[in-house]
Design a protein around this motif. Structure first.
Motif, PDB file in Angstrom:
ATOM      1  N   GLU A 168       0.840  -1.195   0.000  1.00 11.19           N
ATOM      2  CA  GLU A 168       0.000   0.000   0.000  1.00 11.19           C
ATOM      3  C   GLU A 168       0.877   1.248   0.000  1.00 11.19           C
ATOM      4  N   LEU A 169       0.432   2.277  -0.706  1.00  6.57           N
ATOM      5  CA  LEU A 169       1.166   3.548  -0.813  1.00  6.57           C
ATOM      6  C   LEU A 169       0.195   4.689  -0.550  1.00  6.57           C
ATOM      7  N   ARG A 170       0.658   5.702   0.179  1.00  3.16           N
ATOM      8  CA  ARG A 170      -0.193   6.852   0.463  1.00  3.16           C
ATOM      9  C   ARG A 170       0.661   8.102   0.593  1.00  3.16           C
ATOM     10  N   ARG A 171       0.015   9.254   0.530  1.00  6.04           N
ATOM     11  CA  ARG A 171       0.668  10.517   0.868  1.00  6.04           C
ATOM     12  C   ARG A 171       0.793  10.599   2.390  1.00  6.04           C
ATOM     13  N   PRO A 172       1.791  11.326   2.912  1.00  4.43           N
ATOM     14  CA  PRO A 172       1.964  11.393   4.364  1.00  4.43           C
ATOM     15  C   PRO A 172       0.691  11.821   5.092  1.00  4.43           C
ATOM     16  N   ARG A 173       0.363  11.057   6.119  1.00  2.00           N
ATOM     17  CA  ARG A 173      -0.764  11.312   7.012  1.00  2.00           C
ATOM     18  C   ARG A 173      -2.124  11.185   6.323  1.00  2.00           C
ATOM     19  N   LEU A 209       6.246   5.551 -10.287  1.00  2.00           N
ATOM     20  CA  LEU A 209       5.878   6.546  -9.274  1.00  2.00           C
ATOM     21  C   LEU A 209       6.276   7.942  -9.726  1.00  2.00           C
ATOM     22  N   PRO A 210       5.351   8.916  -9.709  1.00  2.00           N
ATOM     23  CA  PRO A 210       5.698  10.299 -10.023  1.00  2.00           C
ATOM     24  C   PRO A 210       6.428  10.948  -8.845  1.00  2.00           C
ATOM     25  N   PRO A 211       7.061  12.101  -9.067  1.00  2.00           N
ATOM     26  CA  PRO A 211       7.776  12.767  -7.966  1.00  2.00           C
ATOM     27  C   PRO A 211       6.842  13.074  -6.799  1.00  2.00           C
ATOM     28  N   GLY A 212       7.394  12.991  -5.609  1.00  2.00           N
ATOM     29  CA  GLY A 212       6.616  13.297  -4.427  1.00  2.00           C
ATOM     30  C   GLY A 212       7.137  12.571  -3.200  1.00  2.00           C
ATOM     31  N   THR A 213       6.497  12.853  -2.072  1.00  2.00           N
ATOM     32  CA  THR A 213       6.821  12.199  -0.809  1.00  2.00           C
ATOM     33  C   THR A 213       5.691  11.239  -0.466  1.00  2.00           C
ATOM     34  N   TYR A 214       6.055  10.013  -0.159  1.00  2.00           N
ATOM     35  CA  TYR A 214       5.060   8.980   0.078  1.00  2.00           C
ATOM     36  C   TYR A 214       5.386   8.217   1.357  1.00  2.00           C
ATOM     37  N   GLU A 215       4.429   7.382   1.745  1.00  2.00           N
ATOM     38  CA  GLU A 215       4.632   6.374   2.785  1.00  2.00           C
ATOM     39  C   GLU A 215       4.106   5.048   2.246  1.00  2.00           C
ATOM     40  N   TRP A 216       4.813   3.967   2.562  1.00  2.00           N
ATOM     41  CA  TRP A 216       4.370   2.653   2.094  1.00  2.00           C
ATOM     42  C   TRP A 216       4.427   1.651   3.236  1.00  2.00           C
ATOM     43  N   ARG A 217       3.652   0.573   3.090  1.00  3.49           N
ATOM     44  CA  ARG A 217       3.664  -0.521   4.056  1.00  3.49           C
ATOM     45  C   ARG A 217       3.233  -1.799   3.356  1.00  3.49           C
ATOM     46  N   VAL A 218       3.463  -2.925   4.009  1.00  4.03           N
ATOM     47  CA  VAL A 218       3.023  -4.216   3.503  1.00  4.03           C
ATOM     48  C   VAL A 218       1.981  -4.792   4.461  1.00  4.03           C
ATOM     49  N   ALA A 219       0.944  -5.382   3.914  1.00  4.82           N
ATOM     50  CA  ALA A 219      -0.072  -6.099   4.690  1.00  4.82           C
ATOM     51  C   ALA A 219      -0.100  -7.540   4.198  1.00  4.82           C
ATOM     52  N   ALA A 220      -0.232  -8.484   5.120  1.00  3.81           N
ATOM     53  CA  ALA A 220      -0.199  -9.907   4.752  1.00  3.81           C
ATOM     54  C   ALA A 220      -1.216 -10.680   5.566  1.00  3.81           C
ATOM     55  N   THR A 221      -1.662 -11.795   5.008  1.00  2.00           N
ATOM     56  CA  THR A 221      -2.595 -12.706   5.661  1.00  2.00           C
ATOM     57  C   THR A 221      -1.941 -14.069   5.769  1.00  2.00           C
ATOM     58  N   ASP A 222      -2.038 -14.682   6.954  1.00  3.87           N
ATOM     59  CA  ASP A 222      -1.447 -16.015   7.106  1.00  3.87           C
ATOM     60  C   ASP A 222      -2.449 -17.089   6.698  1.00  3.87           C
ATOM     61  N   ALA A 223      -1.993 -18.333   6.721  1.00  7.71           N
ATOM     62  CA  ALA A 223      -2.829 -19.445   6.262  1.00  7.71           C
ATOM     63  C   ALA A 223      -4.062 -19.638   7.125  1.00  7.71           C
ATOM     64  N   ALA A 224      -4.043 -19.148   8.366  1.00  7.19           N
ATOM     65  CA  ALA A 224      -5.199 -19.269   9.248  1.00  7.19           C
ATOM     66  C   ALA A 224      -6.199 -18.138   9.068  1.00  7.19           C
ATOM     67  N   GLY A 225      -5.868 -17.140   8.219  1.00  6.60           N
ATOM     68  CA  GLY A 225      -6.783 -16.037   7.966  1.00  6.60           C
ATOM     69  C   GLY A 225      -6.534 -14.807   8.795  1.00  6.60           C
ATOM     70  N   ASN A 226      -5.457 -14.772   9.611  1.00  6.50           N
ATOM     71  CA  ASN A 226      -5.130 -13.582  10.395  1.00  6.50           C
ATOM     72  C   ASN A 226      -4.367 -12.587   9.524  1.00  6.50           C
ATOM     73  N   GLU A 227      -4.683 -11.306   9.659  1.00  3.66           N
ATOM     74  CA  GLU A 227      -4.047 -10.271   8.847  1.00  3.66           C
ATOM     75  C   GLU A 227      -3.301  -9.289   9.726  1.00  3.66           C
ATOM     76  N   ALA A 228      -2.183  -8.790   9.218  1.00  6.65           N
ATOM     77  CA  ALA A 228      -1.378  -7.796   9.934  1.00  6.65           C
ATOM     78  C   ALA A 228      -0.737  -6.870   8.916  1.00  6.65           C
ATOM     79  N   SER A 229      -0.324  -5.696   9.382  1.00  6.77           N
ATOM     80  CA  SER A 229       0.337  -4.708   8.531  1.00  6.77           C
ATOM     81  C   SER A 229       1.609  -4.233   9.211  1.00  6.77           C
ATOM     82  N   SER A 230       2.605  -3.858   8.413  1.00  9.44           N
ATOM     83  CA  SER A 230       3.825  -3.270   8.958  1.00  9.44           C
ATOM     84  C   SER A 230       3.602  -1.794   9.244  1.00  9.44           C
ATOM     85  N   ASP A 231       4.566  -1.166   9.868  1.00 11.64           N
ATOM     86  CA  ASP A 231       4.514   0.282  10.046  1.00 11.64           C
ATOM     87  C   ASP A 231       4.712   0.967   8.698  1.00 11.64           C
TER      88      ASP A 231
END
Length: 553
Positions: free
Chosen positions: A496-501, A524-546
């Motif tokens: 996932e990618l977003r603009r700050p805040r 990606l065009p010029p700019g300041t962004y924030e990105w993170r990864v989100a994942a789901t395990d085999a049991a169906g639990n989901e988590a995201s990084s900072d």
């Protein structure tokens, strides 16, 4: 079909059609009848397609307990293969209906409306017709694109317990009819559902013919993702199996009783094998699909034709993939089917979600209407300080393929369960005991950094901790890297990618499987962004990084 009248003088210029101002296309000539015939043929074809696919969905593939469903919880009472078939016919029916609507709009409804409007305005209809046809053409392209997109594989397959390649794992035998060379969880026995059904049918029939053995011994099939499988050059499509027998291997050129070898090869051909690589000379002469090949003196290399695997040899019962032996069960397995899993009451490692544990089973191949009743048993594997959990549903007369079990479930609990099913003919099958672990804890994720792929140019974010901001050139498609840590394997991921805040981000890339790096699908065009990864395990639990800062200049 109403055709627009030609402008005055058209008949004279064309040399046909009678008096000026009369519609030359209505002269009854062969061109008019050809157009009308083609018009009627297109409409008849689309109507026949709608009628055929509608009949397949509502009559031929109707739920075994009646009704036109499946809707809501009823969907879980139908074997997944039948659900997939129903879904494909439903999509085909939708496309045919949309095609008929668009075709009639272009050829009938649109021209009538345009002529009526032009008559009121006193203007010609040519420009309006061209413009309207263009709009309808765009709508037709969008409709076809939506139909094609609806049939693309996605997360639903993984949610149904399939691997990213659409494979399922060969289960251990519950009746002793076969053995696995590497055992469940090894990642070596994954194949297409037709392949798994083929093997189980072959093992059953061989054990019936030879109750004193030997038994089929199943070697490598494919990896879960269908990827490279050294030392094999093939074994990627889920249709190839290395086959032996134990304790005596009759799939060997030195086996003295090659009549047994020939019998096994003939059985495999009868059940759907299209090729067997094996160097036994007698088998090669007796069975047409047996071919010699280097290094195949001591086993059969069997290639299955999924279209020939018989569907009329009785059902093949299996535990649902998420509940198979050695699996991990998460929040998605709680509550009635078709409902969004409720939240856990006591945090990731606390009490289970409400609604009860849903035990599910499935059939490979045709089993519609076969199940008459079932009995579910569940036990908790005793641990220090915990009381024993036991459940027995007794016999339940129903054709549904799931059952809810209430109890005090906690993260980390280990359970075993089985279901015994009775068919309308009085025969019985069971899944055998399936050991599962309850997992309500999300995986741990850490974003490592973003960098230019392959060439190593560009400054990536702190190569191990994800600290700092990566600086990349504008227009690049960076490669994102992360670390996944959990006992249950990673099932899916997204970047996932977003603009700050900003509150929400856009998805740059997503996929299934155990990857820990991915390249952006868009520059990606010029700019300041924030990105993170989100994942789901085999049991169906989901988590995201900072969120991690990313500079594009």
């Amino acid at each position: 079909m109403d055709l627009p009248a030609e402008p005055e003088g058209a008949a004279a210029r064309g040399g046909q059609g009678g008096e000026a101002g009369q519609p030359a296309a209505r002269d009854g000539g062969w061109r008019t009848w050809w157009v009308l015939g083609l018009h009627a043929l297109v409409i008849a074809h689309l109507c026949a397609e709608i009628a055929y696919t509608g009949t397949m969905v509502l009559v031929v593939l109707a739920p075994p307990d009646g009704g036109i469903g499946p809707l809501g919880a009823r969907a879980r009472a139908i074997p997944w293969e039948e659900m997939v078939t129903r879904r494909m016919y439903a999509l085909e029916c939708w496309v045919a209906t949309a095609g008929l609507a668009v075709y009639l709009a272009v050829t009938e409804i649109g021209p009538r409306l345009w002529r009526a409007r032009d008559a009121r305005r006193g203007a010609g209809s040519s420009a309006a017709g061209a413009g309207g046809a263009g709009v309808l053409a765009v709508l037709l392209v969008l409709a076809l694109a939506m139909a094609a997109g609806a049939q693309q594989p996605g997360g639903a397959a993984a949610g149904d317990g399939l691997s990213p390649a659409g494979f399922i794992e060969m289960p251990p035998a519950t009746d002793g009819s076969y053995t696995l060379a590497s055992g469940p969880g090894s990642g070596r026995h994954w194949g297409r559902p037709e392949t798994i059904r083929f093997l189980i049918l072959a093992a059953r029939e061989w054990a019936r013919r030879h109750p004193d053995g030997p038994r089929l011994h199943i070697g490598d099939i494919s990896r879960p993702d269908g990827g490279p499988f050294p030392p094999h050059k093939t074994h990627r499509d889920g249709l190839a199996i290395d086959l032996f027998t134990r304790p005596r291997n009759i799939c060997h050129v030195d086996w003295p009783e090659q009549n047994l070898t020939i019998e096994l090869a003939e059985l495999l051909e009868e059940l759907g094998a299209r090729q067997i690589l094996y160097n036994g000379e007698q088998a090669g002469q007796a069975v047409r699909i047996v071919e010699p090949y280097p290094k195949h003196d001591d086993h059969f290399h069997v290639v299955v034709d999924p279209r020939r695997v018989p569907a009329a040899l009785g059902p093949v019962l299996m535990a649902a993939p998420a509940l198979k032996d050695g699996g991990a069960v998460g929040p998605a397995a709680f509550g009635p089917p078709g409902q969004r899993p409720p939240r856990a009451a006591g945090g990731p490692a606390g009490a289970a979600p409400a609604g009860g544990l849903r035990l599910e089973w499935r059939y490979l191949g045709e089993a519609s209407g076969w199940q008459q009743s079932y009995r579910v048993e569940l036990e908790a594997v005793a641990t220090a300080g915990e009381g024993a959990l036991r459940f027995d549903s007794d016999e339940v007369r129903s054709r549904r393929t799931w059952h809810l079990v209430e109890g005090e479930f906690r993260h980390g609990m280990r359970l075993r369960w089985r279901v015994e099913v009775t068919g309308v003919d009085g025969s019985r099958q069971d899944t055998g005991w399936q050991a599962v672990r309850l997992d309500f804890e999300p995986p741990r994720l850490s974003a490592l950094g973003a960098r230019l792929p392959e060439d190593g140019s560009g400054e990536g974010a702190g190569a191990g901790d994800g600290a700092g901001a990566a600086v990349l050139p504008a227009g690049s498609r960076p490669e994102f890297r992360w670390r996944y840590q959990d006992e249950a394997p990673q099932r899916s991921w997204r970047i996932e990618l977003r603009r700050p805040r900003a509150r929400r981000g856009a998805v740059l890339a997503q996929g299934l499987g155990a990857a820990e790096r991915a390249r952006s699908e868009h520059p990606l065009p010029p700019g300041t962004y924030e990105w993170r990864v989100a994942a789901t395990d085999a049991a169906g639990n989901e988590a995201s990084s900072d969120w991690v800062r990313l500079e594009v200049r």
